[in-house]
Design a protein around this motif. Structure first.
Motif, PDB file in Angstrom:
ATOM      1  N   GLY A 106     -21.049 -10.778  55.659  1.00  0.00           N
ATOM      2  CA  GLY A 106     -21.006 -11.507  54.395  1.00  0.00           C
ATOM      3  C   GLY A 106     -20.607 -10.611  53.237  1.00  0.00           C
ATOM      4  N   THR A 107     -21.193  -9.418  53.181  1.00  0.00           N
ATOM      5  CA  THR A 107     -20.846  -8.479  52.123  1.00  0.00           C
ATOM      6  C   THR A 107     -19.359  -8.141  52.151  1.00  0.00           C
ATOM      7  OG1 THR A 107     -23.067  -7.505  52.040  1.00  0.00           O
ATOM      8  CG2 THR A 107     -21.247  -6.133  51.261  1.00  0.00           C
ATOM      9  N   SER A 108     -18.849  -7.811  53.324  1.00  0.00           N
ATOM     10  CA  SER A 108     -17.451  -7.383  53.410  1.00  0.00           C
ATOM     11  C   SER A 108     -16.478  -8.522  53.136  1.00  0.00           C
ATOM     12  CB  SER A 108     -17.185  -6.774  54.793  1.00  0.00           C
ATOM     13  OG  SER A 108     -17.902  -5.574  54.951  1.00  0.00           O
ATOM     14  N   HIS A 109     -16.799  -9.723  53.620  1.00  0.00           N
ATOM     15  CA  HIS A 109     -15.870 -10.830  53.400  1.00  0.00           C
ATOM     16  C   HIS A 109     -15.841 -11.256  51.933  1.00  0.00           C
ATOM     17  CE1 HIS A 109     -14.504 -15.126  53.563  1.00  0.00           C
ATOM     18  NE2 HIS A 109     -13.546 -14.526  54.233  1.00  0.00           N
ATOM     19  N   VAL A 110     -17.003 -11.392  51.303  1.00  0.00           N
ATOM     20  CA  VAL A 110     -17.019 -11.757  49.877  1.00  0.00           C
ATOM     21  C   VAL A 110     -16.335 -10.669  49.061  1.00  0.00           C
ATOM     22  CG1 VAL A 110     -18.507 -12.163  47.878  1.00  0.00           C
ATOM     23  CG2 VAL A 110     -19.044 -13.250  50.059  1.00  0.00           C
ATOM     24  N   LEU A 119      -7.825  -9.297  48.647  1.00  0.00           N
ATOM     25  CA  LEU A 119      -6.986  -8.489  49.532  1.00  0.00           C
ATOM     26  C   LEU A 119      -5.859  -9.341  50.104  1.00  0.00           C
ATOM     27  CD1 LEU A 119      -6.621  -5.777  51.128  1.00  0.00           C
ATOM     28  CD2 LEU A 119      -8.089  -6.801  52.893  1.00  0.00           C
ATOM     29  N   LYS A 120      -4.639  -8.807  50.039  1.00  0.00           N
ATOM     30  CA  LYS A 120      -3.466  -9.548  50.495  1.00  0.00           C
ATOM     31  C   LYS A 120      -2.905  -8.940  51.784  1.00  0.00           C
ATOM     32  CE  LYS A 120      -2.026 -10.455  45.701  1.00  0.00           C
ATOM     33  NZ  LYS A 120      -3.021  -9.526  45.084  1.00  0.00           N
ATOM     34  N   THR A 138     -17.622  -3.657  59.487  1.00  0.00           N
ATOM     35  CA  THR A 138     -17.184  -5.036  59.309  1.00  0.00           C
ATOM     36  C   THR A 138     -16.017  -5.118  58.336  1.00  0.00           C
ATOM     37  OG1 THR A 138     -18.773  -5.510  57.516  1.00  0.00           O
ATOM     38  CG2 THR A 138     -19.498  -5.925  59.779  1.00  0.00           C
ATOM     39  N   ALA A 139     -15.959  -4.212  57.363  1.00  0.00           N
ATOM     40  CA  ALA A 139     -14.819  -4.196  56.441  1.00  0.00           C
ATOM     41  C   ALA A 139     -13.532  -3.830  57.170  1.00  0.00           C
ATOM     42  CB  ALA A 139     -15.073  -3.226  55.291  1.00  0.00           C
ATOM     43  N   VAL A 140     -13.624  -2.913  58.131  1.00  0.00           N
ATOM     44  CA  VAL A 140     -12.449  -2.586  58.953  1.00  0.00           C
ATOM     45  C   VAL A 140     -11.987  -3.828  59.711  1.00  0.00           C
ATOM     46  CG1 VAL A 140     -11.611  -1.231  60.909  1.00  0.00           C
ATOM     47  CG2 VAL A 140     -13.079  -0.153  59.191  1.00  0.00           C
ATOM     48  N   GLU A 141     -12.909  -4.504  60.375  1.00  0.00           N
ATOM     49  CA  GLU A 141     -12.565  -5.702  61.149  1.00  0.00           C
ATOM     50  C   GLU A 141     -11.943  -6.782  60.270  1.00  0.00           C
ATOM     51  OE1 GLU A 141     -15.056  -7.262  64.598  1.00  0.00           O
ATOM     52  OE2 GLU A 141     -16.530  -6.270  63.319  1.00  0.00           O
ATOM     53  N   ILE A 142     -12.610  -7.079  59.167  1.00  0.00           N
ATOM     54  CA  ILE A 142     -12.150  -8.164  58.300  1.00  0.00           C
ATOM     55  C   ILE A 142     -10.825  -7.805  57.648  1.00  0.00           C
ATOM     56  CG2 ILE A 142     -12.684  -9.418  56.161  1.00  0.00           C
ATOM     57  CD1 ILE A 142     -15.631  -9.384  57.088  1.00  0.00           C
ATOM     58  N   GLY A 143     -10.660  -6.542  57.259  1.00  0.00           N
ATOM     59  CA  GLY A 143      -9.385  -6.114  56.704  1.00  0.00           C
ATOM     60  C   GLY A 143      -8.238  -6.375  57.657  1.00  0.00           C
ATOM     61  N   LYS A 144      -8.449  -6.101  58.949  1.00  0.00           N
ATOM     62  CA  LYS A 144      -7.395  -6.362  59.932  1.00  0.00           C
ATOM     63  C   LYS A 144      -7.159  -7.854  60.114  1.00  0.00           C
ATOM     64  CE  LYS A 144      -5.230  -4.078  61.723  1.00  0.00           C
ATOM     65  NZ  LYS A 144      -3.917  -3.574  61.248  1.00  0.00           N
ATOM     66  N   ARG A 151     -16.521 -19.495  57.097  1.00  0.00           N
ATOM     67  CA  ARG A 151     -15.272 -18.893  57.564  1.00  0.00           C
ATOM     68  C   ARG A 151     -15.550 -17.808  58.613  1.00  0.00           C
ATOM     69  NH1 ARG A 151     -10.142 -18.329  55.638  1.00  0.00           N
ATOM     70  NH2 ARG A 151     -10.432 -20.571  55.277  1.00  0.00           N
ATOM     71  N   LEU A 152     -16.561 -16.984  58.355  1.00  0.00           N
ATOM     72  CA  LEU A 152     -16.891 -15.910  59.291  1.00  0.00           C
ATOM     73  C   LEU A 152     -17.317 -16.454  60.649  1.00  0.00           C
ATOM     74  CD1 LEU A 152     -18.778 -13.595  56.795  1.00  0.00           C
ATOM     75  CD2 LEU A 152     -16.660 -13.004  58.009  1.00  0.00           C
ATOM     76  N   LEU A 153     -18.082 -17.529  60.654  1.00  0.00           N
ATOM     77  CA  LEU A 153     -18.503 -18.114  61.928  1.00  0.00           C
ATOM     78  C   LEU A 153     -17.312 -18.715  62.674  1.00  0.00           C
ATOM     79  CD1 LEU A 153     -21.906 -19.669  60.876  1.00  0.00           C
ATOM     80  CD2 LEU A 153     -21.554 -17.778  62.476  1.00  0.00           C
ATOM     81  N   GLU A 154     -16.318 -19.234  61.939  1.00  0.00           N
ATOM     82  CA  GLU A 154     -15.081 -19.682  62.588  1.00  0.00           C
ATOM     83  C   GLU A 154     -14.403 -18.507  63.285  1.00  0.00           C
ATOM     84  OE1 GLU A 154     -12.530 -21.453  59.723  1.00  0.00           O
ATOM     85  OE2 GLU A 154     -13.874 -23.137  59.287  1.00  0.00           O
ATOM     86  N   TRP A 155     -14.319 -17.384  62.607  1.00  0.00           N
ATOM     87  CA  TRP A 155     -13.697 -16.200  63.194  1.00  0.00           C
ATOM     88  C   TRP A 155     -14.490 -15.711  64.404  1.00  0.00           C
ATOM     89  CZ3 TRP A 155     -12.585 -13.037  58.086  1.00  0.00           C
ATOM     90  CH2 TRP A 155     -11.487 -13.621  57.428  1.00  0.00           C
TER      91      TRP A 155
END
Length: 320
Positions: A123-127, A135-136, A153-159, A276-280
């Motif tokens: 949640g922290t990283s996605h928000v 981030l684009k 998690t920021a690495v994962e979400i960034g990718k 959104r995170l649970l969808e992923w």
């Protein structure tokens, strides 16, 4: 019931036998199955966290379990439902009462350990990356503390969001964890030059920083014009002092994020992000990394692993 309690800020938390709680209006009682540990728990032990309850209290901010009882006037979730809750405290116990509005239903494919490791870190990283930094796709993201609970998690979400990710962590073993999460480039914070290595890669557009201190300063100097720096926490123990003139000259934005704060003034930001995170998660695009699991009677040892920075990803305490 068994619990792990902080009696006061002058003594370490310890196991305790306390009465099983009864849920009040708008609350659910959970039979807790797992509790994720966080760096904020360590601050809470010293009274240094912004949302520390008055002691005595049961430690543990985020939990997963089964709804066991409903308080008066509480319509749901149904008894027997599998849910995760960010409660802020009360998680290191066999049972706990929490705000029913914070109970998030779990996908059938998600076990309790993953669920207890999910909300705060992802949640922290996605928000931070989506809602705050915007981030684009194609931008370069630098993640400091990239093998830690939120950094990984920021690495994962960034990718997932299409960024090129530079992961900075201490030592080869931690960098291997970040590489496995999708990092494109690696920097050893013990031996590398963050500014020089990022500059050699063309600079960075977004910095994700749960570390602070000297790493923040080095990352600031590696920023491209119009970059965004996310200040998430200060695991180094040093809150950076920001030279405002550098921000002005390069049009850099520094953005603070306290994920839990949104629950009080804009909860829809958190609920939309978690959806959104649970969808992923269901699609297999993200998967919690839990390096250590401990039973409740070894909660002190679990916190020592966290304090000594021996973990990667998350540390989870289970009640069975």
């Amino acid at each position: 019931m068994r619990a792990f309690r902080l009696s006061d800020f002058d003594h370490a938390p310890a196991p305790a036998d306390i009465p099983r709680p009864e849920p009040g209006p708008g609350e659910v009682r959970l039979r807790i199955r797992a509790c994720g540990l966080n760096f904020a728990d360590l601050l809470m032990m010293k009274g240094a966290y912004q949302d520390t309850p008055a002691p005595p209290f049961t430690m543990g901010m985020e939990v997963a379990g089964v709804v066991d009882a409903l308080g008066p006037g509480t319509e749901g979730p149904a008894i027997g439902a599998r849910v995760a809750v960010f409660g802020g405290a009360g998680g290191l116990a066999e049972f706990g009462c929490f705000d029913a509005a914070r109970a998030v239903p779990l996908p059938e494919s998600m076990d309790f350990t993953d669920a207890a490791a999910f909300q705060i870190a992802y949640g922290t990283s996605h928000v931070a990356l989506d809602y705050k930094a915007r981030l684009k796709e194609g931008e370069t993201l630098l993640v400091l503390g990239a093998a830690g609970g939120v950094g990984l998690t920021a690495v994962e979400i960034g990718k997932v969001m299409g960024a090129r990710v530079i992961a900075c962590a201490r030592g080869e073993a931690r960098l291997d964890v970040a590489r496995a999460a999708g990092a494109d480039h690696l920097i050893d914070s013990d031996s590398g030059d963050i500014r020089a290595e990022c500059k050699a890669l063309g600079g960075v557009d977004v910095v994700y920083d749960p570390v602070g201190g000297a790493q923040f300063t080095a990352a600031l100097r590696a920023c491209r014009p119009d970059a965004r720096m996310l200040t998430i926490g200060y695991a180094s123990g040093e809150v950076p002092q920001i030279p405002a003139n550098h921000l002005l000259v390069k049009n850099i934005s520094v953005i603070g994020l306290y994920w839990g704060g949104y629950l009080s003034f804009r909860p829809e930001v958190v609920t939309g992000s978690l959806a959104r995170l649970l969808e992923w998660y269901r699609a297999g695009r993200i998967a919690p990394h839990v390096s250590h699991r401990f039973p409740l009677d070894q909660a002190a040892e679990a916190f020592e692993v966290l304090r000594a920075r021996k973990s990667t990803g998350k540390v989870v305490v289970t009640m069975d």
